[in-house]
Scaffold this motif. Structure first.
Motif, PDB file in Angstrom:
ATOM      1  N   TYR A  96      35.102  25.522 -45.204  1.00  0.00           N
ATOM      2  CA  TYR A  96      35.784  25.143 -43.966  1.00  0.00           C
ATOM      3  C   TYR A  96      35.085  25.721 -42.744  1.00  0.00           C
ATOM      4  CZ  TYR A  96      39.422  24.009 -40.637  1.00  0.00           C
ATOM      5  OH  TYR A  96      40.092  23.498 -39.551  1.00  0.00           O
ATOM      6  N   TRP A  97      34.578  26.946 -42.847  1.00  0.00           N
ATOM      7  CA  TRP A  97      33.784  27.543 -41.761  1.00  0.00           C
ATOM      8  C   TRP A  97      32.645  26.606 -41.382  1.00  0.00           C
ATOM      9  CZ3 TRP A  97      33.391  32.361 -39.040  1.00  0.00           C
ATOM     10  CH2 TRP A  97      32.137  32.658 -38.507  1.00  0.00           C
ATOM     11  N   ASP A  98      31.883  26.168 -42.377  1.00  0.00           N
ATOM     12  CA  ASP A  98      30.750  25.275 -42.125  1.00  0.00           C
ATOM     13  C   ASP A  98      31.200  23.936 -41.545  1.00  0.00           C
ATOM     14  OD1 ASP A  98      29.024  27.194 -43.048  1.00  0.00           O
ATOM     15  OD2 ASP A  98      28.727  26.285 -45.026  1.00  0.00           O
ATOM     16  N   MET A 140      40.588  26.751 -34.564  1.00  0.00           N
ATOM     17  CA  MET A 140      40.871  26.935 -35.981  1.00  0.00           C
ATOM     18  C   MET A 140      40.067  28.098 -36.551  1.00  0.00           C
ATOM     19  SD  MET A 140      43.249  24.863 -36.467  1.00  0.00           S
ATOM     20  CE  MET A 140      43.413  25.244 -38.211  1.00  0.00           C
ATOM     21  N   LEU A 141      38.839  28.239 -36.128  1.00  0.00           N
ATOM     22  CA  LEU A 141      38.008  29.342 -36.597  1.00  0.00           C
ATOM     23  C   LEU A 141      38.571  30.698 -36.159  1.00  0.00           C
ATOM     24  CD1 LEU A 141      34.518  27.760 -35.853  1.00  0.00           C
ATOM     25  CD2 LEU A 141      35.282  28.507 -38.117  1.00  0.00           C
ATOM     26  N   LEU A 144      41.753  31.698 -38.025  1.00  0.00           N
ATOM     27  CA  LEU A 144      41.601  32.101 -39.417  1.00  0.00           C
ATOM     28  C   LEU A 144      40.749  33.358 -39.588  1.00  0.00           C
ATOM     29  CD1 LEU A 144      41.132  28.555 -40.982  1.00  0.00           C
ATOM     30  CD2 LEU A 144      42.985  30.133 -41.529  1.00  0.00           C
ATOM     31  N   TRP A 145      39.688  33.500 -38.795  1.00  0.00           N
ATOM     32  CA  TRP A 145      38.719  34.575 -39.023  1.00  0.00           C
ATOM     33  C   TRP A 145      38.836  35.751 -38.054  1.00  0.00           C
ATOM     34  CZ3 TRP A 145      37.455  29.784 -41.009  1.00  0.00           C
ATOM     35  CH2 TRP A 145      36.957  29.789 -42.332  1.00  0.00           C
ATOM     36  N   SER A 146      39.850  35.743 -37.213  1.00  0.00           N
ATOM     37  CA  SER A 146      40.042  36.855 -36.281  1.00  0.00           C
ATOM     38  C   SER A 146      41.465  37.378 -36.362  1.00  0.00           C
ATOM     39  CB  SER A 146      39.747  36.400 -34.846  1.00  0.00           C
ATOM     40  OG  SER A 146      38.409  35.997 -34.713  1.00  0.00           O
ATOM     41  N   ILE A 160      35.020  34.803 -32.764  1.00  0.00           N
ATOM     42  CA  ILE A 160      34.000  34.087 -33.526  1.00  0.00           C
ATOM     43  C   ILE A 160      32.943  33.603 -32.526  1.00  0.00           C
ATOM     44  CG2 ILE A 160      35.303  33.406 -35.572  1.00  0.00           C
ATOM     45  CD1 ILE A 160      35.047  30.988 -32.702  1.00  0.00           C
ATOM     46  N   PRO A 161      31.755  33.251 -32.971  1.00  0.00           N
ATOM     47  CA  PRO A 161      30.770  32.713 -32.025  1.00  0.00           C
ATOM     48  C   PRO A 161      31.268  31.405 -31.406  1.00  0.00           C
ATOM     49  CG  PRO A 161      29.726  33.355 -34.091  1.00  0.00           C
ATOM     50  CD  PRO A 161      31.205  33.374 -34.334  1.00  0.00           C
TER      51      PRO A 161
END
Length: 492
Positions: A96-98, A140-141, A144-146, A160-161
């Motif tokens: 999903y990240w990709d 969304m990134l 989920l990732w922070s 995220i970047p």
């Protein structure tokens, strides 16, 4: 329903095949995007074509140990908030990240092409779509990732970047923006895009049309705590938005497969944004041990959870003697690449944004603005559409009923902003309503993060695994292939 199946299949084929995969080529070998038609084709790919549903859902309190003897590794890792093994497998975190960054790359290439054509007003709709799509994938990134958004710590929390330009090197190194920076960039893209988006598409439900863009913006501003903006975005709703919400009564007379098809269909009024996702989410209920469990059905769908004390419209099914259950939402279309060998890819029409969520966001904003009477009326209307035996005379939403049904528990709901006791009860009522309405779709996880709700996952013959408030595991770990290119890992 046969025509619906054919239409859905055709739409999926159109969405996955309408743009050249120029991003797999070296920058100097890519197709020139130099016409409005090519830009429009490019934007078909500016959406994550993979699914986050199973990832987010499995981490939430909607999922239990069903007792199935086996499960997929990723299912157990998600359930226990473990660092997921690096893999290119379908429905994994790295996948999903990709998918999000691939969508961002397409949006950026479209924006670059529009700029190179002189930013003509005729391309404003494409520019608006690209900006909102770019904002969505970054949102969304970061979700989920922070860590959860908190203005008191956002300036130092790792985001995220945020990528705003097409890659010019095969291996580009990125640094992480802070959460505050990411949210600022999202807001800038979103507000600019909202001024430009249109409904002028052959299939508007597969694009960021006007209402889909507003619905996404309402989710964003709900997280930021900007209640006025949420209400402003949702002004087109009446207190009783007749015909705009999902008509669950129409699902009662049709079979499971037809319910799955109907849920993600583009002709359903509530569905605002649909994506043809490469996913096996429709198989989760029989592949995954950690799922909605038959033994815990009443915890989530029992009549006592309904504010009216009545049964819901939601239909629950199982193919394994009710060990695991599912609400029919996902119809899998399998696109064969080799029919003889049985090789191909599964796709599901997933609803990413809907009027149902949009309206619940509006109700929450009313509560936070102290507009309890309006919230009562709107929440009652919403719950009525989910309750087959609703009685307009006796089934009323009142402050006394909400407070009694959802009493304040100390430190249970702790967003970054203050809430009165009454507001806390209402927010819990709305969050519990959202929890059931979007079962299997992962939205519960985002409420768990922003309200900092503790989650306890039980596994047979093992200690209870508790996700405490502000636990570092609430932020997914950066995929290995991304950290290998310089993206800083999350603390553990």
């Amino acid at each position: 329903m046969k025509n619906l199946k054919i239409a859905l299949s055709l739409l999926i084929l159109i969405c996955i095949s309408s743009c050249d995969d120029f991003l797999s080529e070296k920058p100097d070998n890519r197709t020139e995007i130099d016409t409005p038609a090519k830009i429009s084709e490019l934007l078909v790919e500016a959406y994550p074509k993979m699914s986050y549903f199973e990832i987010a859902e499995t981490m939430s309190d909607n999922v239990f140990d069903s007792g199935l003897p086996e499960t997929l590794q990723k299912n157990e890792q998600n359930y226990n908030w473990l660092i997921q093994t690096e893999t290119t497998d379908i429905d994994t975190q790295a996948y999903y990240w990709d998918a999000c960054y691939n969508a961002i790359a397409h949006a950026n290439k479209a924006l670059e092409a529009i700029d190179q054509l002189g930013n003509p007003a005729s391309l404003n709709p494409q520019k608006g779509e690209a900006l909102v799509a770019r904002a969505y994938s970054h949102f969304m990134l970061v979700s989920l990732w922070s860590k959860r958004y908190n203005p008191a710590t956002a300036a130092s929390d790792l985001g995220i970047p945020y990528v705003t330009k097409p890659e010019t090197e095969l291996l580009t190194k990125y640094k992480r923006n802070t959460v505050a920076e990411v949210f600022s960039f999202i807001e800038k893209d979103l507000e600019e895009g909202l001024k430009l988006v249109t409904n002028d598409y052959k299939e508007p439900k597969f694009h960021f049309n006007i209402n889909a863009s507003k619905a996404f913006a309402s989710r964003f501003y709900l997280v930021k705590g900007n209640w006025d903006r949420v209400l402003e975005l949702s002004n087109d709703f009446a207190t009783k938005p007749v015909g705009k919400l999902r008509d669950y009564s129409s699902y009662e007379s049709i079979g499971v497969e037809d319910q799955q098809l109907k849920y993600g269909a583009s002709n359903i009024e509530t569905n605002l944004l649909i994506v043809s996702a490469n996913t096996i989410v429709s198989r989760a209920y029989y592949l995954n041990r950690f799922n909605l469990s038959g033994t815990r059905q009443t915890d989530v769908f029992g009549g006592t959870t309904n504010l009216f004390g009545k049964a819901y419209y939601y239909n629950l099914y199982s193919s394994n003697s009710s060990i695991t259950l599912f609400v029919p939402k996902f119809y899998e279309y399998f696109k064969y690449s080799n029919v003889t060998a049985g090789i191909g890819d599964p796709y599901v029409a997933e609803v990413l944004l809907s009027n149902d969520e949009f309206f619940l966001n509006r109700i929450e904003a009313h509560v936070m603005k102290g507009q309890t009477a309006i919230a009562n009326e709107e929440l009652e209307y919403f719950l009525a559409t989910r309750t087959p035996t609703y009685n307009s005379t006796t089934d009323k939403v009142t402050e006394a009923k909400v407070v009694a049904k959802f009493p304040v528990i100390a430190d249970e709901y702790t967003p970054f902003y203050p809430m009165t006791a009454v507001q806390t009860s209402y927010i819990k009522a709305i969050a519990e309503t959202r929890r059931r309405d979007f079962i299997h779709e992962g939205l519960r996880w985002f409420d768990i993060k922003r309200f900092n709700i503790v989650v306890k996952h039980e596994t047979a013959n093992k200690p209870v695994n508790t996700l405490a408030k502000d636990d570092n595991r609430r932020a997914l770990q950066i995929p290995l292939h991304a950290s290998n290119t310089g993206v800083e890992l999350n603390p553990r």
